[in-house]
Design a protein around this motif. Structure first.
Motif: not given
Length: 394
Positions: A8-11, A13, A67-68, A70, A75, A78, A120
């Protein structure tokens, strides 16, 4: 059959973004150099500048997905995706960077990370996704091909010059080839005409190698990672060879690093200053002169000559700005912050710029020195601020 790992990906930090910026520039510069598009000198700074143009507001830049990836809550990589194509291809997003972290490579995560990035981009309205891949990276080419990407354009390159026609300065194979040719001509034809030139080439090569090895020894000292005892011997040999060859630029650099050795390693400014002054006089290029002036400024600071130290460091900083040496500018600003504190002047602007430059260039060691200087400026009184810190050799 083993099921593929879900990614999965997220913004990103802020901390992840800062680390990524440095690593991205290192990798991008190396790719450009390997592909023959950029010279090695200045490639890192050029890569940082290109990224800064595309991300003027950092992680908050409009139209960019940073995006990071995971897997299992940890993690693994990127992604940098632009929702607006750099060539304005309608409804097409663009992958600027995708990377699986080193410890997780070889586990089939690259394909899953790419798929998560595609999802995404799709969720933000993109109808297609495009990317560039260097021809010297067959592993990446195969990954994209088997993930459904097709070639839409292609650049091709052919070298037109043979290496012997345009050897790099002090090129090792070229210098050795010329020496071998000079020997053969003298030994087999009785003609010594090429010997002097070959000896001069080898002396220049040896001088460059000695100076480079001395710098590496100095880096071992700075980082505490190995033996550095050969540094003075190597510097002395380099200086002797450059002088005998009449290489003014080489002599100036060897003089500068000899001065740095006396100042940084032996803590002997009285011995260091004559070397540094002569280096500044001989230096034919602004960047080398900036090094000599920086360390002359450090000596003046430690001697209590604040105005003289400030003038020298400001001149060095001007030269470094002109050369685009932003990391070196940040290093100089550290000294100027201490001087401002000692003179009772406001150092806020210096601190702000030094932090920005050190952060942007990934210079964590200098950033720590900036914070130390900022703390010193906030708490010290003019009367107790006359002593300069032990300098680093930047």
């Amino acid at each position: 059959m083993t099921q593929p790992t879900e990614v999965t990906v997220r913004a990103m930090t802020p901390a992840e973004y800062d680390e990524w910026q440095h690593e991205l520039a290192v990798g991008y510069a190396a790719e450009k150099v390997r592909a023959g598009n950029w010279p090695e000198d200045g490639a890192y700074e050029r890569a940082r500048a290109e990224t800064a143009e595309r991300l003027p507001d950092g992680p908050a830049t409009d139209g960019m997905l940073l995006l990071t990836g995971e897997a299992g809550g940890s993690p693994i990589g990127r992604l940098w995706i632009g929702l607006v194509h750099p060539r304005e291809v309608p409804d097409c997003a663009f992958v600027y960077d995708i990377e699986v972290i080193e410890s997780r490579r070889g586990q089939g995560l690259g394909r899953a990370l790419l798929a998560a990035g595609e999802a995404a981009a799709r969720s933000h309205g993109a109808a297609a996704l495009e990317l560039n891949v260097f021809g010297a990276n067959p592993v990446a080419i195969e990954l994209y091909r088997t993930s459904g990407y097709r070639v839409t354009s292609q650049q091709m390159r052919k070298e037109l010059r043979q290496p012997a026609e345009a050897p790099a300065p002090h090129d090792v194979p070229a210098a050795l080839r010329r020496a071998a040719a000079a020997y053969d001509r003298a030994a087999f034809a009785g003609d010594p005409a090429l010997l002097t030139a070959a000896e001069r080439d080898l002396a220049a090569l040896e001088a460059a190698l000695c100076l480079s090895r001395a710098k590496l020894a100095h880096a071992r000292l700075i980082t505490g990672t190995g033996d550095h005892s050969e540094e003075p011997v190597l510097l002395d040999r380099a200086l002797t060879l450059y002088r005998s060859a009449g290489d003014v630029r080489g002599e100036a650099e060897a003089l500068c690093w000899t001065g740095i050795y006396h100042q940084f390693v032996l803590h002997d400014d009285a011995e260091a200053v004559p070397y540094l002054r002569r280096s500044a006089e001989l230096a034919p290029d602004p960047l080398l002169r900036s090094y000599a002036l920086r360390h002359l400024g450090v000596a003046a600071h430690r001697a209590g000559d604040l105005s003289g130290a400030r003038a020298l460091l400001e001149e060095s900083t001007t030269l470094r700005r002109e050369a685009g040496f932003t990391t070196g500018v940040a290093a100089n600003l550290v000294g100027l912050i201490h001087i401002a504190a000692a003179e009772g002047r406001d150092a806020t602007d210096l601190i702000t710029e030094a932090r920005e430059l050190a952060t942007a260039s990934g210079a964590t060691r200098i950033l720590a020195e900036v914070e130390e200087a900022a703390s010193h400026a906030a708490s010290s009184q003019v009367a107790s601020s006359q002593a300069a810190p032990n300098p680093s050799s930047r």
